[in-house]
Design a protein around this motif. Structure first.
Motif: not given
Length: 273
Positions: A55-62, A64-74, A102-106
């Motif tokens: 809803e705030i602008g990330y696509d499915d690829e982003s 799916e790319t990042v593993e773990g619990e990095a996306n906290l919906g914040l 950070c992981f997307l920027a990396a």
């Protein structure tokens, strides 16, 4: 630091420590942005965080790319989408949370680039470092510190990103002064943050939970511009995102905030020498 500033930092740190432990801000169905106890009591899930991110602008690829619990919906936007990152650049994320941006920027700066995340919450730093291991992110590091007093050397950063964090600071002038200090000449700032487009409801303005929930600490676009200019930045842009109204309306179940706040894409540059 005044007693009021200490109280704000303590309030914000406690809230985001809960988010690091429980995800989606301590079990709320909405994001950590919101009015605290006024939010939903439903249990948070990874699906909630992914929904918020979309809803705030990330696509499915982003997602799916990042593993773990990095996306906290914040967050309230996608700063990596406006940063125009280039391979080899050094990126600093103010209030890096679980490390998602950070992981997307990396991915964008590549193995020759570097990403530094700074967060004042020890629990978030611990989570982010664990997530870095899951993402094999050798070019990403996380440092404990306040965005008003960055643990980063002068003129060492090419790009600063941040997502729904600057509004939480009781000293935004110092945030932008520090951002200016650590940027190299010609470096740029690309952040997303809520801004105030009209007065807030009376019941929100003095509510501590609303301050920690990215609501009552939001400034007007004009104030943001003035603070950036005072810090030395040029080519300043504060672009409102009208599509964020629906997301922001979820931040409080009693008040309609979409008429008072919108997410903004805030960009500025440090003059080249």
């Amino acid at each position: 630091m005044t007693n009021d500033e200490r109280a704000v930092r303590r309030l914000v740190r406690d809230r985001y420590a809960d988010a690091a432990s429980d995800g989606c801000c301590g079990g709320a169905e909405t994001s950590c942005c919101g009015g605290g106890d006024s939010g939903s009591d439903a249990s948070g899930t990874d699906g909630d965080a992914d929904r918020i991110a979309r809803e705030i602008g990330y696509d499915d690829e982003s997602l799916e790319t990042v593993e773990g619990e990095a996306n906290l919906g914040l967050g309230c936007g996608n700063p990596t989408a406006i940063a125009d990152l280039e391979p080899g650049e050094t990126v600093l994320d103010l209030g890096s949370g679980g490390g998602f941006d950070c992981f997307l920027a990396a991915r964008e700066v590549g193995p020759e680039g570097r990403v530094i995340g700074v967060d004042m919450t020890p629990e978030m730093i611990e989570k982010a470092r664990a997530n870095a291991g899951e993402n094999d992110a050798g070019n990403v590091s996380f440092r404990l510190g306040e965005i008003e007093h960055l643990p980063v050397a002068d003129t060492t950063v090419d790009v600063i990103i941040s997502n729904c964090v600057v509004n939480l600071s009781p000293a935004k002038d110092r945030v932008f002064e520090e951002a200016y200090r650590v940027l190299r000449p010609g470096g740029r700032l690309a952040i997303t943050d809520p801004v105030r487009i009209d007065s807030l409801p009376d019941g929100v303005r003095g509510d501590p939970g609303s301050l920690a929930g990215c609501i009552s600490g939001a400034e007007s676009p004009e104030t943001i511009t003035t603070l950036l200019e005072a810090a030395g930045f040029v080519d300043i842009s504060v672009e409102l995102d009208p599509d964020s109204r629906e997301v922001i309306d979820e931040w409080h179940d009693e008040y309609d905030l979409g008429g008072s706040l919108l997410s903004a894409r805030i960009e500025a540059e440090k003059p080249a020498e």
